[in-house]
Design a protein around this motif. Structure first.
Motif, mmCIF file in Angstrom:
data_model
loop_
_atom_site.group_PDB
_atom_site.id
_atom_site.type_symbol
_atom_site.label_atom_id
_atom_site.label_comp_id
_atom_site.label_asym_id
_atom_site.label_seq_id
_atom_site.Cartn_x
_atom_site.Cartn_y
_atom_site.Cartn_z
ATOM 1 N N TYR A 94 0.859 -1.173 0.000
ATOM 2 C CA TYR A 94 0.000 0.000 0.000
ATOM 3 C C TYR A 94 0.894 1.222 0.000
ATOM 4 N N VAL A 95 0.652 2.121 -0.945
ATOM 5 C CA VAL A 95 1.477 3.314 -1.092
ATOM 6 C C VAL A 95 0.577 4.526 -0.939
ATOM 7 N N SER A 96 1.045 5.493 -0.153
ATOM 8 C CA SER A 96 0.290 6.733 -0.014
ATOM 9 C C SER A 96 1.161 7.895 -0.479
ATOM 10 N N ASN A 97 0.548 9.047 -0.640
ATOM 11 C CA ASN A 97 1.241 10.270 -1.081
ATOM 12 C C ASN A 97 1.944 10.068 -2.419
ATOM 13 N N ILE A 98 1.241 9.492 -3.364
ATOM 14 C CA ILE A 98 1.793 9.260 -4.701
ATOM 15 C C ILE A 98 1.851 10.602 -5.431
ATOM 16 N N PRO A 99 2.966 10.910 -6.083
ATOM 17 C CA PRO A 99 3.056 12.176 -6.830
ATOM 18 C C PRO A 99 1.991 12.237 -7.931
ATOM 19 N N THR A 100 1.594 13.431 -8.255
ATOM 20 C CA THR A 100 0.508 13.643 -9.225
ATOM 21 C C THR A 100 0.804 12.986 -10.572
ATOM 22 N N GLU A 101 2.056 13.061 -11.043
ATOM 23 C CA GLU A 101 2.384 12.510 -12.361
ATOM 24 C C GLU A 101 2.326 10.981 -12.400
ATOM 25 N N LEU A 102 2.266 10.326 -11.228
ATOM 26 C CA LEU A 102 2.196 8.859 -11.187
ATOM 27 C C LEU A 102 0.801 8.353 -10.814
ATOM 28 N N ARG A 103 -0.183 9.218 -10.794
ATOM 29 C CA ARG A 103 -1.520 8.818 -10.349
ATOM 30 C C ARG A 103 -2.370 8.259 -11.481
ATOM 31 N N SER A 104 -1.788 7.340 -12.213
ATOM 32 C CA SER A 104 -2.543 6.561 -13.198
ATOM 33 C C SER A 104 -2.050 5.125 -13.091
ATOM 34 N N VAL A 105 -2.914 4.208 -13.436
ATOM 35 C CA VAL A 105 -2.563 2.789 -13.333
ATOM 36 C C VAL A 105 -1.354 2.486 -14.211
ATOM 37 N N ARG A 109 2.210 1.281 -12.756
ATOM 38 C CA ARG A 109 2.626 -0.068 -13.144
ATOM 39 C C ARG A 109 4.018 -0.019 -13.777
ATOM 40 N N ASN A 110 4.252 0.954 -14.660
ATOM 41 C CA ASN A 110 5.566 1.077 -15.299
ATOM 42 C C ASN A 110 6.656 1.323 -14.258
ATOM 43 N N LEU A 111 6.390 2.188 -13.282
ATOM 44 C CA LEU A 111 7.376 2.474 -12.237
ATOM 45 C C LEU A 111 7.703 1.214 -11.437
ATOM 46 N N PHE A 112 6.675 0.506 -10.983
ATOM 47 C CA PHE A 112 6.922 -0.694 -10.171
ATOM 48 C C PHE A 112 7.526 -1.830 -10.999
ATOM 49 N N ASN A 113 7.190 -1.914 -12.277
ATOM 50 C CA ASN A 113 7.821 -2.928 -13.132
ATOM 51 C C ASN A 113 9.311 -2.654 -13.292
ATOM 52 N N GLU A 114 9.680 -1.373 -13.366
ATOM 53 C CA GLU A 114 11.105 -1.028 -13.435
ATOM 54 C C GLU A 114 11.810 -1.411 -12.135
ATOM 55 N N LEU A 115 11.146 -1.184 -11.013
ATOM 56 C CA LEU A 115 11.757 -1.450 -9.708
ATOM 57 C C LEU A 115 11.849 -2.939 -9.395
ATOM 58 N N THR A 116 10.924 -3.731 -9.916
ATOM 59 C CA THR A 116 10.873 -5.158 -9.558
ATOM 60 C C THR A 116 11.170 -6.083 -10.730
#
Length: 187
Positions: A94-105, A109-116
């Motif tokens: 669960y993630v809170s305080n997501i930056p505005t530019e990342l507030r789309s599925v 998803r692209n950000l977390f796919n890069e990280l994992t």
């Protein structure tokens, strides 16, 4: 609780053999009462019996390390059992305080796919936190009631039943709560 009991028993064991060691020491002229003859005070300088507390310390230390290792192995096994279950909380973040530019599925998803390295199964947003918290609390309550019904069944070998309201017929508790949990999980 068992750890404290075992350490206490080792302490009693150490006390028993140390009393024997100190009591058999040569008479120390400074010792007047009989209780002191059972203690370290009864030994004289340069007596080999002075090593008894040293050995007792290492006995307690060794038993402590053995018990801690055993408890740690038990804890790890239980933790793996819990984390290997297919419960939502075991594989969700669960993630809170997501930056505005990342507030789309798609962006998240692209950000977390890069990280994992592509290990993201699903991305979802909870826009109404109160509604989500209420749904989670209701699911957890139904899981508790299901576990209670399963426990009653294990203990009595009879399937528990309960009424859904005043004057209504009774239903099988296990089937009822399994359905509610399944429905809450699919939502």
């Amino acid at each position: 609780l068992h750890y404290g009991l075992y350490i206490s028993l080792v302490g009693v064991f150490n006390m028993c053999w140390m009393v024997g060691v100190f009591y058999t020491a040569s008479e120390n002229p400074k010792v007047k009462d009989s209780y002191s003859k059972l203690s370290l005070a009864n030994t004289s300088d340069n007596d080999a019996r002075l090593f008894a507390p040293f050995f007792a310390t290492y006995i307690i230390y060794g038993v402590s390390m053995f018990l801690i290792r055993r408890e740690f192995a038990w804890y790890i096994a239980k933790r793996h059992d819990v984390l290997s279950k297919k419960a939502t909380q075991n594989y969700s973040i669960y993630v809170s305080n997501i930056p505005t530019e990342l507030r789309s599925v798609k962006a998240l998803r692209n950000l977390f796919n890069e990280l994992t390295n592509g290990g993201v199964a699903q991305v979802a947003f909870a826009y109404n936190i109160k509604e989500l918290e209420d749904a989670v609390a209701k699911k957890e309550l139904n899981e508790k009631l299901l576990n209670n019904a399963l426990h009653v069944f294990d203990q009595t070998a009879k399937r528990p039943r309960h009424s859904l309201g005043w004057g209504k017929s009774k239903v099988d508790s296990i089937e009822y709560y399994e359905g509610l949990v399944r429905e809450a999980t699919s939502d």
